[in-house]
Structure formats: C-alpha cells, structure tokens
Write a protein that holds these residues in place. Sequence first.
Motif, mmCIF file in Angstrom:
data_model
loop_
_atom_site.group_PDB
_atom_site.id
_atom_site.type_symbol
_atom_site.label_atom_id
_atom_site.label_comp_id
_atom_site.label_asym_id
_atom_site.label_seq_id
_atom_site.Cartn_x
_atom_site.Cartn_y
_atom_site.Cartn_z
ATOM 1 N N ASP A 41 0.931 -1.101 -0.007
ATOM 2 C CA ASP A 41 -0.059 -0.188 0.128
ATOM 3 C C ASP A 41 0.970 1.258 -0.111
ATOM 4 O OD1 ASP A 41 -1.595 2.101 0.605
ATOM 5 O OD2 ASP A 41 -2.720 1.029 2.181
ATOM 6 N N SER A 78 -20.240 -6.714 -4.512
ATOM 7 C CA SER A 78 -19.766 -5.358 -3.629
ATOM 8 C C SER A 78 -20.861 -5.314 -2.472
ATOM 9 C CB SER A 78 -19.353 -4.253 -4.163
ATOM 10 O OG SER A 78 -20.188 -3.631 -5.030
ATOM 11 N N ARG A 101 -12.939 -10.405 1.816
ATOM 12 C CA ARG A 101 -13.673 -9.422 1.261
ATOM 13 C C ARG A 101 -15.036 -9.275 1.983
ATOM 14 N NH1 ARG A 101 -16.177 -9.194 -4.886
ATOM 15 N NH2 ARG A 101 -16.956 -7.116 -4.471
ATOM 16 N N GLY A 104 -16.767 -4.097 -1.105
ATOM 17 C CA GLY A 104 -16.014 -3.910 -2.053
ATOM 18 C C GLY A 104 -14.582 -3.817 -1.724
ATOM 19 N N TRP A 105 -14.365 -4.219 -0.288
ATOM 20 C CA TRP A 105 -12.880 -3.951 0.130
ATOM 21 C C TRP A 105 -12.203 -5.528 0.435
ATOM 22 C CZ3 TRP A 105 -10.765 0.449 -0.440
ATOM 23 C CH2 TRP A 105 -11.549 1.571 -1.013
ATOM 24 N N THR A 121 -5.596 -3.056 3.434
ATOM 25 C CA THR A 121 -6.780 -2.916 2.824
ATOM 26 C C THR A 121 -6.944 -2.263 1.262
ATOM 27 O OG1 THR A 121 -7.882 -2.767 4.826
ATOM 28 C CG2 THR A 121 -9.343 -2.355 3.150
ATOM 29 N N ASN A 123 -9.220 -1.784 -2.542
ATOM 30 C CA ASN A 123 -10.621 -2.154 -3.433
ATOM 31 C C ASN A 123 -10.505 -3.382 -3.951
ATOM 32 O OD1 ASN A 123 -11.600 -1.532 -6.131
ATOM 33 N ND2 ASN A 123 -13.045 -0.296 -4.630
ATOM 34 N N HIS A 124 -11.613 -3.947 -4.037
ATOM 35 C CA HIS A 124 -11.474 -5.459 -4.797
ATOM 36 C C HIS A 124 -11.145 -5.307 -6.285
ATOM 37 C CE1 HIS A 124 -13.373 -8.843 -6.966
ATOM 38 N NE2 HIS A 124 -12.506 -9.368 -5.871
ATOM 39 N N LYS A 126 -9.582 -2.789 -7.629
ATOM 40 C CA LYS A 126 -8.332 -2.341 -8.222
ATOM 41 C C LYS A 126 -7.206 -3.729 -7.839
ATOM 42 C CE LYS A 126 -5.008 0.783 -8.100
ATOM 43 N NZ LYS A 126 -4.630 1.373 -9.165
#
Length: 165
Positions: A41, A78, A101, A104-105, A121, A123-124, A126
């Motif tokens: 990240d 999501s 998940r 949507g995360w 964490t 975004n799915h 992404k």
Amino acid sequence: MLDIGYSLSPRFPDPPQTVYREADTHTLRHDLFCGDVYLADTEADREISTAWGWVPVLDFAWALCDIVERIDADPRGSRASVPQRAELDFTESADRMLFERRFGWVDVEADWMRQDEPPLTFNHGKLRREARDFLHDLIADLTDLHEGLADNPVIWDLQARFPRV
C-alpha cells in the motif's frame, strides 16, 4: 495505491536443462522462477513481503488471480455483507497470506505479520486489475528471460484465463 512486485533469486536458479516450451503446469507453478514477492500500500507506506528467496513467483501471481476471483463468488458482488475468505499458502512453509472481502474491500494479512499490525486494505476491483497486470507483466519478463516459454500452451491458457482488465 496498490503495488505488487517480485524479485528473482540468484540462490535458486532454474535447472539448466529446463525446456520451457514443454514445462507442465506443476513444473511452472512449483519448480521454476523462485524469488520473493510483495503487496504494498504505497499511500500508507506498508507492505507484506516475503524474504525467503524460494517463493515460486509465477505460482504466486497465478494463485493471487485465482483468489481474487474466488472472493468474488457471491452473486451480490460488492453488496454482499457476508465476508468471503481465501488463503494463499506457501508450499514449502506453513506460512499463509489471508484474504477477506467484505463489501468492495479486501483485507490482506499474513501469518508472519505482527499481531498488532492491521491488515492492508484494497478495493477489490483495484486488486483484480493489479493482480492481472502483475501476472501479465511477470509473464512478459519471464518470456524475455527464458527461450521457449512464450510458446508454452500452459502460459497461453493462463493468459487467456486472466486477461488484463
């Protein structure tokens, strides 16, 4: 921002007699292209990385794409409030990366992280896009390094199964 990367290990080179054009799935996933991998990240300046030198990087990329699809199995996508979970286990070790998940995360953590360290964490959508880009970029790098790999039908199938998003 999500960054997925790898480095190949000089300590664990591929066997010199390898015919990459004819390597089977097991060989490609478990016996070749050893190194280390990371998920980072970049905004939080945190990462989950291996430092063992023996992780089969193609298998990691393949498994990561599989996992991203598996945690998207709920038809509500999501909107699903029930967590979807998956784990990536490292063949030569008891260590695992854990994916969960919710909505949507996706939270990503690893067995070797400190207990008080929060998961990364992402975004799915992404994560899906970056995992597939990583797979295709890795395959491009490996085919540049290893003659005949681009002609391997397993590689063709893998690229077709997980096209760039």
